[in-house]
Structures are given as C-alpha cells and as structure tokens.
Enzyme design. Structure first.
Site, PDB file in Angstrom:
ATOM      1  N   VAL A   1       0.827  -1.212   0.000  1.00 50.66           N
ATOM      2  CA  VAL A   1       0.000   0.000   0.000  1.00 50.66           C
ATOM      3  C   VAL A   1       0.858   1.258   0.000  1.00 50.66           C
ATOM      4  O   VAL A   1       0.650   2.175  -0.794  1.00 50.66           O
ATOM      5  CB  VAL A   1      -0.939   0.007   1.226  1.00 50.66           C
ATOM      6  CG1 VAL A   1      -1.713   1.324   1.311  1.00 50.66           C
ATOM      7  CG2 VAL A   1      -1.907  -1.166   1.160  1.00 50.66           C
TER       8      VAL A   1
ATOM      9  N   ASP B   1      10.451   3.132   6.470  1.00 45.14           N
ATOM     10  CA  ASP B   1      10.174   1.736   6.766  1.00 45.14           C
ATOM     11  C   ASP B   1      11.229   1.238   7.751  1.00 45.14           C
ATOM     12  O   ASP B   1      12.401   1.643   7.669  1.00 45.14           O
ATOM     13  CB  ASP B   1      10.202   0.888   5.492  1.00 45.14           C
ATOM     14  CG  ASP B   1       9.461  -0.426   5.648  1.00 45.14           C
ATOM     15  OD1 ASP B   1       8.348  -0.557   5.106  1.00 45.14           O
ATOM     16  OD2 ASP B   1       9.993  -1.339   6.319  1.00 45.14           O
TER      17      ASP B   1
ATOM     18  N   ARG C   1      14.633  -3.489   2.922  1.00 42.30           N
ATOM     19  CA  ARG C   1      13.638  -2.895   2.017  1.00 42.30           C
ATOM     20  C   ARG C   1      14.116  -1.525   1.529  1.00 42.30           C
ATOM     21  O   ARG C   1      13.988  -1.192   0.341  1.00 42.30           O
ATOM     22  CB  ARG C   1      12.302  -2.765   2.759  1.00 42.30           C
ATOM     23  CG  ARG C   1      11.174  -2.079   1.987  1.00 42.30           C
ATOM     24  CD  ARG C   1      10.621  -2.949   0.914  1.00 42.30           C
ATOM     25  NE  ARG C   1       9.340  -2.457   0.418  1.00 42.30           N
ATOM     26  CZ  ARG C   1       8.868  -2.692  -0.785  1.00 42.30           C
ATOM     27  NH1 ARG C   1       9.554  -3.437  -1.640  1.00 42.30           N
ATOM     28  NH2 ARG C   1       7.694  -2.230  -1.160  1.00 42.30           N
TER      29      ARG C   1
ATOM     30  N   THR D   1      -2.615  -4.333   9.260  1.00 46.69           N
ATOM     31  CA  THR D   1      -3.483  -4.535  10.429  1.00 46.69           C
ATOM     32  C   THR D   1      -3.995  -5.975  10.385  1.00 46.69           C
ATOM     33  O   THR D   1      -5.095  -6.236   9.893  1.00 46.69           O
ATOM     34  CB  THR D   1      -4.660  -3.543  10.440  1.00 46.69           C
ATOM     35  OG1 THR D   1      -5.200  -3.437   9.111  1.00 46.69           O
ATOM     36  CG2 THR D   1      -4.219  -2.177  10.907  1.00 46.69           C
TER      37      THR D   1
ATOM     38  N   THR E   1      -6.523  -0.602   7.302  1.00 46.48           N
ATOM     39  CA  THR E   1      -7.896  -1.021   7.561  1.00 46.48           C
ATOM     40  C   THR E   1      -8.103  -1.255   9.053  1.00 46.48           C
ATOM     41  O   THR E   1      -7.348  -1.992   9.689  1.00 46.48           O
ATOM     42  CB  THR E   1      -8.213  -2.323   6.801  1.00 46.48           C
ATOM     43  OG1 THR E   1      -7.985  -2.102   5.414  1.00 46.48           O
ATOM     44  CG2 THR E   1      -9.656  -2.747   7.019  1.00 46.48           C
TER      45      THR E   1
ATOM     46  N   CYS F   1      -6.920  -8.600   3.280  1.00 48.51           N
ATOM     47  CA  CYS F   1      -8.157  -7.842   3.493  1.00 48.51           C
ATOM     48  C   CYS F   1      -9.370  -8.726   3.728  1.00 48.51           C
ATOM     49  O   CYS F   1      -9.935  -8.743   4.812  1.00 48.51           O
ATOM     50  CB  CYS F   1      -8.426  -6.929   2.293  1.00 48.51           C
ATOM     51  SG  CYS F   1      -7.397  -5.453   2.244  1.00 48.51           S
TER      52      CYS F   1
ATOM     53  N   ARG G   1       0.508 -13.229   2.240  1.00 52.33           N
ATOM     54  CA  ARG G   1      -0.138 -12.888   3.512  1.00 52.33           C
ATOM     55  C   ARG G   1      -1.499 -13.575   3.661  1.00 52.33           C
ATOM     56  O   ARG G   1      -2.356 -13.463   2.804  1.00 52.33           O
ATOM     57  CB  ARG G   1      -0.323 -11.372   3.633  1.00 52.33           C
ATOM     58  CG  ARG G   1       0.967 -10.590   3.804  1.00 52.33           C
ATOM     59  CD  ARG G   1       0.718  -9.108   3.790  1.00 52.33           C
ATOM     60  NE  ARG G   1       0.228  -8.649   2.493  1.00 52.33           N
ATOM     61  CZ  ARG G   1      -0.217  -7.416   2.253  1.00 52.33           C
ATOM     62  NH1 ARG G   1      -0.253  -6.538   3.224  1.00 52.33           N
ATOM     63  NH2 ARG G   1      -0.623  -7.090   1.047  1.00 52.33           N
TER      64      ARG G   1
END
Length: 416
Positions: free
Chosen positions: A12, A30, A35, A81, A116, A256, A327
C-alpha cells in the site's frame, strides 16, 4: 506543497509514496533496512511498482531514520493490520507506527491513516498515542484524516490513480485539505466522507460484503458436491440472468477479505452486539481448506492410491494469482490438512519467495515439480500454470483437483 512522510512501504505505502513523489517531496519510511536498500536500488520485491516508475518519483527518498521524519508536515500511515491467533485485531503495527509519528509530531501537522481498522479506531486507539507521546492536543495542535487503501495486489489495470478514493478529516477544514491532497494523484476522483468513522466503516464493509458473497457460493459448492452437481456449471447457468452476481467458490485469504470481517465483528461485540451473518460467512470460508483436502483424499482413495506416504503437488501458495503476496494465504490450510494424513507435499509457486514462505508458514517450496504425483492440487491460477506439463507428473491413477476451475473440466477429477 507540504512535505509528506509515508510510514510503511509495503503493497500500500510504496505505490502511494511513488505517486506523491512525482509531484512533491516525500519521505518514505520503513523499519526494514533491507527494504530501504532495495528501493534505493530501484527494486520493489512486491512487484507493484516497476523500476522505471521508482525512478520517475524524483522527489521521493527512503529512510529508516526517525529524525528525518521531522521534516514532514503530513504523515500517512500504511502499516498492516492483521489478526492474531484468536482472530482478534492485532493493532501492534498500527500502535508502533503511531508512537513513531508521535515522536516527531509538530503543531499544525496532519496524520492520515490508510490501514484497515474498525470504525472509531483512529480516534480511540491512535489519537491518544499521538497526544501522549507528542504532548500536543488533538484538533487543536494537530489533526487526523482517514483514507482507506484500495490497492489490489497484482492488478495492473486497477491501480492507485484509477481507483476512486474515500477521504475524511477530523474537522471540516482538514477533511477538505485531505481530499484536495489525494485529488493530486487520484485521476478517478474522490468521495469525501462526513467523518473518520464513516470512512473507516466504508472500508471494512467493502471486504466483508465480498467475503459473504464468496461464502454463499462456497456453501453452494458444499451442497452441490453431495448432489454430484458441478458448481461451476450451475453458476454459469444462473449467470445468464442480468442481475446475478458472478462470484466463484474458492479459498478466501489475503490481507483484506479474510481479515476485515473480524475487525467489524470485534467492534460490534465490544458494543454488546453479536453478529451472526458476518461470522457465519467467515466460518464457512475458514473451513474450505479442510473441505478441499478431504475431497482430494476421497478421490485418491477411489482411484486406488495409497494415502500415507503418497506424494501430492500443490501448485501455488500466494493468496491470489500472478502476485508474490503470501499474507494470510488459505492454501496453507489445505497443505496442513493433507499433512495430517502422512502425505509428502511438494509446494511449487513461481511467484512466491521461498525464504518468505519458510519464515511465514514453515513450509519448504520446490523450484520445480519432479516425478509422478499421486495427486496434483491447483490452488492458485498463475498464468504460468496454463503451460504446466501435467502429463509429465501424472499417471492413470493420479488425481487432479482444481480449486480455481482453471483447467478444462474434462481433465480434472474434482473442483470447487
């Protein structure tokens, strides 16, 4: 042109930082140093942003140094989240990100959350942390916004600028500023919600609705399997009506859809309401891995295959096709259930990172399929699997189970 800091450079955060970084100064933050090093070399392991696009974001820099965040006036939090082992919201990444921002927060700054959450989370969980650590007062010294992410990993058509964005702010004035900020990069336009809670609720029900729709067709699949009816053929026939929704059965995972309903039900239960429809849909979807594994075992038994000590190839372990995102992949449920029968599993996925899969699930993947398998399970419909040489790894007794209705029906022994 206020400076922006994007906290969290995953699926995201990075696309967001890149789009803003084409127009104004952006600090991409980050905690993962590897990364940062990769992004400075124009490498995005999520494959959401191409090297050419990373280079195009000429005002974007990357860091894991909190001190550099002091330059920013707008902070956009895009951390994960997840849920914990008890299927309760795990707000640890969100709280830690809020602590980080709180250390550098100044008067007049705006903190926008994209992660979220359940309705009310920004004001009830995040804002108090910001106030406590910064010593500033909410809606007097600093302000908040909420604009839920709608990134679809692996989707090269529906990308950040072309997906309409819901925005909101903690005051009418901040709501307008947040809305105008996103209009700089969102060509599809925005929808300004009346409050942070409305925007939070809008996000969490988007995926809950999809989860319930898939749960319905998954339940149909369970029923039709007992009737010896092909679910896909039923859905094709029903789909000839103009207003029939074209959902398909399958494993419902990802960051999600498999998670968000639990955020909504958690909040509902804290208020004394115990959801029935939402949780029933989750229960069905959470059990589909077990159903698939048992269906494969039955088919193997019918074709005279041994069960204990047999070999099964599972094709795909990412949560969706043509992307490396593992994920909350529900393929792992199929693998674990099959292992309970004493079966040797080879997991093959050309998109998944082998070290990441081992770290996340304790599963070793193979770089290529080898030999003859008693069963092959097509779990993820990667494009590469269209040309996979099935015949080289199957004999007359081998079972081919197709979770995604990817192959021609005549070639498979079972499918959802």
């Amino acid at each position: 042109m206020k400076k922006i800091a994007v906290i969290g450079l995953g699926y995201v955060g990075l696309p967001l930082a890149v789009e803003f970084g084409k127009k104004r100064i952006v600090i991409g933050f980050d905690i993962n140093n590897k990364r940062i090093e990769e992004l400075n070399s124009f490498i995005d392991r999520t494959r959401e942003v191409e090297p050419a696009e990373l280079k195009e974001a000429k005002y974007l820099s990357y860091t894991n140094d909190i001190e550099k965040l002091k330059e920013a006036e707008i902070f956009i939090v895009t951390v994960p989240t997840p849920i914990d082992q008890y299927k309760k919201p795990d707000l640890t990444p969100l709280k830690k990100a809020s602590e980080t921002v709180g250390k550098v927060l100044k008067k007049g700054d705006i903190v926008i959350y994209e992660s979220t959450v359940f309705p009310g989370c920004t004001e009830e969980e995040c804002v108090p942390i910001l106030e406590q650590i910064s010593g500033l007062t909410f809606n007097k010294d600093f302000f908040a916004g909420y604009s839920p992410e709608r990134i679809n990993p692996g989707d090269k058509v529906h990308r950040l600028p072309t997906i309409k964005k819901v925005t909101s702010g903690s005051t009418p004035e901040i709501a307008e500023e947040v809305d105008q900020l996103y209009l700089e990069i969102i060509t599809a336009g925005t929808h300004k919600a009346s409050s942070l809670k409305v925007a939070e609720a809008a996000k969490v029900i988007e995926n809950s609705q999809r989860d319930l729709n898939i749960a319905f067709v998954n339940e149909l699949s369970l029923i039709f399997e007992k009737m010896d009816i092909d679910t896909y053929e039923v859905l094709e026939a029903a789909g000839t009506k103009w207003n029939f929704l074209p959902f398909r059965p399958g494993l419902v995972g990802g960051h999600c859809i498999g998670v968000d309903p639990y955020y909504l039900t958690y909040k509902a239960e804290s208020l004394g309401y115990h959801p029935e429809v939402i949780l029933s849909g989750r229960r069905i979807n959470d059990n589909m891995g077990m159903f698939v594994a048992n269906a494969v075992i039955k088919l193997m038994n019918q074709k005279g295959n041994p069960i204990k000590g047999s070999r099964i190839l599972v094709m795909g372990i990412t949560f969706k096709e043509n992307c490396p995102d593992i994920r909350n992949s529900k393929v792992i449920d199929v693998i674990r259930e099959l292992k309970e029968f004493g079966i040797n599993i080879d997991v093959y996925d050309p998109h998944a990172d082998q070290a990441e899969v081992q770290h996340e699930y304790g599963v070793d993947t193979v770089s290529e399929a080898s030999g003859i398998y008693n069963a092959i399970v097509l779990a993820v419909s990667h494009d590469e699997f269209k040309s996979f040489p099935l015949d080289n790894h199957m004999n007359a007794n081998s079972v081919l189970y197709d979770i995604k209705s990817f192959y021609d029906k005549s070639k498979v022994d079972g499918r959802l």
